[in-house]
Design a protein around this motif. Structure first.
Motif, PDB file in Angstrom:
ATOM      1  N   ARG A  11       0.789  -1.044  -0.042  1.00  0.00           N
ATOM      2  CA  ARG A  11       0.127  -0.157  -0.013  1.00  0.00           C
ATOM      3  C   ARG A  11       0.907   1.298  -0.067  1.00  0.00           C
ATOM      4  NH1 ARG A  11      -4.089   1.493   4.720  1.00  0.00           N
ATOM      5  NH2 ARG A  11      -2.186   1.809   5.826  1.00  0.00           N
ATOM      6  N   ARG A  12       1.858   1.043   0.862  1.00  0.00           N
ATOM      7  CA  ARG A  12       2.863   2.411   0.739  1.00  0.00           C
ATOM      8  C   ARG A  12       3.517   2.590  -0.464  1.00  0.00           C
ATOM      9  NH1 ARG A  12       6.870   0.905   4.306  1.00  0.00           N
ATOM     10  NH2 ARG A  12       5.565   1.416   6.035  1.00  0.00           N
ATOM     11  N   LYS A  13       3.851   1.353  -1.367  1.00  0.00           N
ATOM     12  CA  LYS A  13       4.347   1.529  -2.661  1.00  0.00           C
ATOM     13  C   LYS A  13       3.566   2.313  -3.609  1.00  0.00           C
ATOM     14  CE  LYS A  13       7.941  -1.869  -2.128  1.00  0.00           C
ATOM     15  NZ  LYS A  13       8.082  -3.302  -2.676  1.00  0.00           N
ATOM     16  N   LEU A  14       2.267   1.923  -3.587  1.00  0.00           N
ATOM     17  CA  LEU A  14       1.126   2.227  -4.394  1.00  0.00           C
ATOM     18  C   LEU A  14       0.981   3.826  -4.128  1.00  0.00           C
ATOM     19  CD1 LEU A  14      -1.664  -0.597  -4.820  1.00  0.00           C
ATOM     20  CD2 LEU A  14      -0.322   0.673  -6.515  1.00  0.00           C
ATOM     21  N   LEU A  15       0.727   4.314  -2.993  1.00  0.00           N
ATOM     22  CA  LEU A  15       0.514   5.490  -2.427  1.00  0.00           C
ATOM     23  C   LEU A  15       1.688   6.466  -2.944  1.00  0.00           C
ATOM     24  CD1 LEU A  15      -0.983   5.195   0.993  1.00  0.00           C
ATOM     25  CD2 LEU A  15      -2.172   5.891  -1.151  1.00  0.00           C
ATOM     26  N   SER A  16       2.839   6.091  -2.816  1.00  0.00           N
ATOM     27  CA  SER A  16       4.029   7.017  -3.282  1.00  0.00           C
ATOM     28  C   SER A  16       3.936   6.909  -4.653  1.00  0.00           C
ATOM     29  CB  SER A  16       5.146   6.149  -2.910  1.00  0.00           C
ATOM     30  OG  SER A  16       5.494   5.924  -1.399  1.00  0.00           O
ATOM     31  N   TYR A  17       3.502   5.811  -5.580  1.00  0.00           N
ATOM     32  CA  TYR A  17       3.317   5.888  -6.996  1.00  0.00           C
ATOM     33  C   TYR A  17       2.370   6.935  -7.432  1.00  0.00           C
ATOM     34  CZ  TYR A  17       1.582   4.780 -11.446  1.00  0.00           C
ATOM     35  OH  TYR A  17       1.239   4.784 -12.733  1.00  0.00           O
ATOM     36  N   LEU A  18       1.122   6.850  -6.658  1.00  0.00           N
ATOM     37  CA  LEU A  18      -0.051   7.852  -6.837  1.00  0.00           C
ATOM     38  C   LEU A  18       0.553   9.054  -6.537  1.00  0.00           C
ATOM     39  CD1 LEU A  18      -2.686   7.497  -7.998  1.00  0.00           C
ATOM     40  CD2 LEU A  18      -3.407   7.236  -5.702  1.00  0.00           C
ATOM     41  N   ALA A  19       1.208   9.590  -5.499  1.00  0.00           N
ATOM     42  CA  ALA A  19       1.559  10.696  -5.061  1.00  0.00           C
ATOM     43  C   ALA A  19       2.633  11.566  -6.205  1.00  0.00           C
ATOM     44  CB  ALA A  19       2.362  10.894  -3.829  1.00  0.00           C
TER      45      ALA A  19
END
Length: 94
Positions: free
Chosen positions: A68-76
Motif C-alpha cells: 500500500r505504501r508503494k502504491l501511495l508513493s506512486y500515486l503521489a
C-alpha cells in the motif's frame, strides 16, 4: 477459519465500484487497490488483536502495508490530487 466475507466477490466489487474510476471492472487502478489493501489491513489488524502470536498473519500484514505504501508513493508522484483524494476518502495517513 474466520469468516471470509471480507474476501468475497461481492465485497470486492462493492469496494471497486466505490473507489475506482471505471466501476466494478476497474480493478487495476491505484485507488481501487489501495482501498482493497486498506480494508484487508484493518481486518488483519483486528485479527491480530485477538491472536497475538499469529506471526504468519503478522508477516502478511506487513507485506500488505508495504504494498500500500508503494502504491501511495506512486500515486503521489503521478497525480498529487488523486493521492490527496484517496487519502482523505479512506481516512489514512502515510
Amino acid at each position: 477459519m474466520e469468516n471470509k466475507e471480507y474476501l468475497s466477490v461481492e465485497y470486492k466489487k462493492a469496494i471497486f465500484e466505490q473507489y475506482s474510476k471505471g466501476g466494478a471492472t476497474d480493478t487495476g487502478s491505484p485507488e481501487a487497490q489501495v482501498a482493497l489493501f486498506t480494508k484487508r489491513i484493518s481486518h488483519l489488524t483486528e485479527h491480530l488483536k485477538k491472536n497475538k502470536k499469529d506471526n504468519a498473519s503478522r508477516l502478511g500484514l506487513l507485506k500488505l502495508v508495504g504494498k500500500r505504501r508503494k502504491l501511495l508513493s506512486y500515486l503521489a508522484k503521478k497525480d498529487i490530487n488523486r493521492y490527496r483524494a484517496i487519502i482523505k476518502e479512506l481516512g489514512i495517513r502515510k
